[in-house]
Design a protein around this motif. Sequence first.
Motif, PDB file in Angstrom:
ATOM      1  N   ALA A 130       0.834  -1.204   0.000  1.00  0.00           N
ATOM      2  CA  ALA A 130       0.000   0.000   0.000  1.00  0.00           C
ATOM      3  C   ALA A 130       0.870   1.256   0.000  1.00  0.00           C
ATOM      4  N   ALA A 131       1.936   1.239   0.779  1.00  0.00           N
ATOM      5  CA  ALA A 131       2.845   2.394   0.817  1.00  0.00           C
ATOM      6  C   ALA A 131       3.519   2.576  -0.542  1.00  0.00           C
ATOM      7  N   TRP A 132       3.927   1.463  -1.163  1.00  0.00           N
ATOM      8  CA  TRP A 132       4.546   1.544  -2.485  1.00  0.00           C
ATOM      9  C   TRP A 132       3.564   2.111  -3.508  1.00  0.00           C
ATOM     10  N   ALA A 133       2.325   1.635  -3.469  1.00  0.00           N
ATOM     11  CA  ALA A 133       1.311   2.121  -4.417  1.00  0.00           C
ATOM     12  C   ALA A 133       1.083   3.619  -4.226  1.00  0.00           C
ATOM     13  N   ALA A 134       1.089   4.077  -2.989  1.00  0.00           N
ATOM     14  CA  ALA A 134       0.927   5.510  -2.727  1.00  0.00           C
ATOM     15  C   ALA A 134       2.101   6.295  -3.308  1.00  0.00           C
TER      16      ALA A 134
ATOM     17  N   GLN B 244       1.996   9.139  -6.226  1.00  0.00           N
ATOM     18  CA  GLN B 244       2.602  10.457  -6.024  1.00  0.00           C
ATOM     19  C   GLN B 244       3.636  10.763  -7.108  1.00  0.00           C
ATOM     20  N   ALA B 245       4.253   9.714  -7.643  1.00  0.00           N
ATOM     21  CA  ALA B 245       5.252   9.891  -8.701  1.00  0.00           C
ATOM     22  C   ALA B 245       4.610  10.133 -10.060  1.00  0.00           C
ATOM     23  N   GLY B 246       3.278  10.095 -10.099  1.00  0.00           N
ATOM     24  CA  GLY B 246       2.575  10.392 -11.338  1.00  0.00           C
ATOM     25  C   GLY B 246       2.127   9.184 -12.132  1.00  0.00           C
ATOM     26  N   LEU B 247       2.327   7.985 -11.600  1.00  0.00           N
ATOM     27  CA  LEU B 247       1.860   6.802 -12.314  1.00  0.00           C
ATOM     28  C   LEU B 247       0.353   6.663 -12.134  1.00  0.00           C
ATOM     29  N   ASP B 248      -0.329   6.259 -13.209  1.00  0.00           N
ATOM     30  CA  ASP B 248      -1.770   6.013 -13.077  1.00  0.00           C
ATOM     31  C   ASP B 248      -1.995   4.514 -12.868  1.00  0.00           C
ATOM     32  N   ARG B 249      -3.253   4.150 -12.735  1.00  0.00           N
ATOM     33  CA  ARG B 249      -3.609   2.753 -12.450  1.00  0.00           C
ATOM     34  C   ARG B 249      -3.025   1.802 -13.495  1.00  0.00           C
ATOM     35  N   ASP B 250      -3.136   2.139 -14.782  1.00  0.00           N
ATOM     36  CA  ASP B 250      -2.620   1.258 -15.832  1.00  0.00           C
ATOM     37  C   ASP B 250      -1.097   1.132 -15.752  1.00  0.00           C
ATOM     38  N   ASP B 251      -0.409   2.232 -15.424  1.00  0.00           N
ATOM     39  CA  ASP B 251       1.050   2.186 -15.269  1.00  0.00           C
ATOM     40  C   ASP B 251       1.436   1.240 -14.132  1.00  0.00           C
ATOM     41  N   VAL B 252       0.750   1.386 -13.003  1.00  0.00           N
ATOM     42  CA  VAL B 252       1.048   0.561 -11.837  1.00  0.00           C
ATOM     43  C   VAL B 252       0.745  -0.903 -12.133  1.00  0.00           C
TER      44      VAL B 252
END
Length: 140
Positions: free
Chosen positions: A97-101, A105-113
Amino acid sequence: MVDFRIDRRSGVATYLQIVQQTKQALRLGLLVPGDRLPTAKQVVEATAINPNTVLKAYRELEREGLVAPRPGLGTFVLRTLAHEEAAPDSPLRAELAAWAARARQAGLDRDDVTALVAAVVDEEFTAGPGDAAGKDKGNL
């Protein structure tokens, strides 16, 4: 209870989406042994799919030994797929969860993640036992 979400543009058969979503709920501990799945009628009303599609999904889950129908009562979960490490309060989940946050914050969207996680998971689980995942295997 689980609420099924059908993505008609995914290219994945509707019954498989129900199977996959049920398995995910079992892995995350959202469904546990003894829980009742929504009736075919409830799923049809919520998703506007054919009742036979729901029944096909439930038969597949039954074939895999995950659920069992009880005539007149519904379809019930027999076993879980949950791991303690994936529980909502587990340290591993908190790290993710911390990594996803941070990724957001780094500008990645759901598809990027999703793409990044899928790539890392593929690399990690393609590595043979004892291999260091993500390492240049040509130099081992």
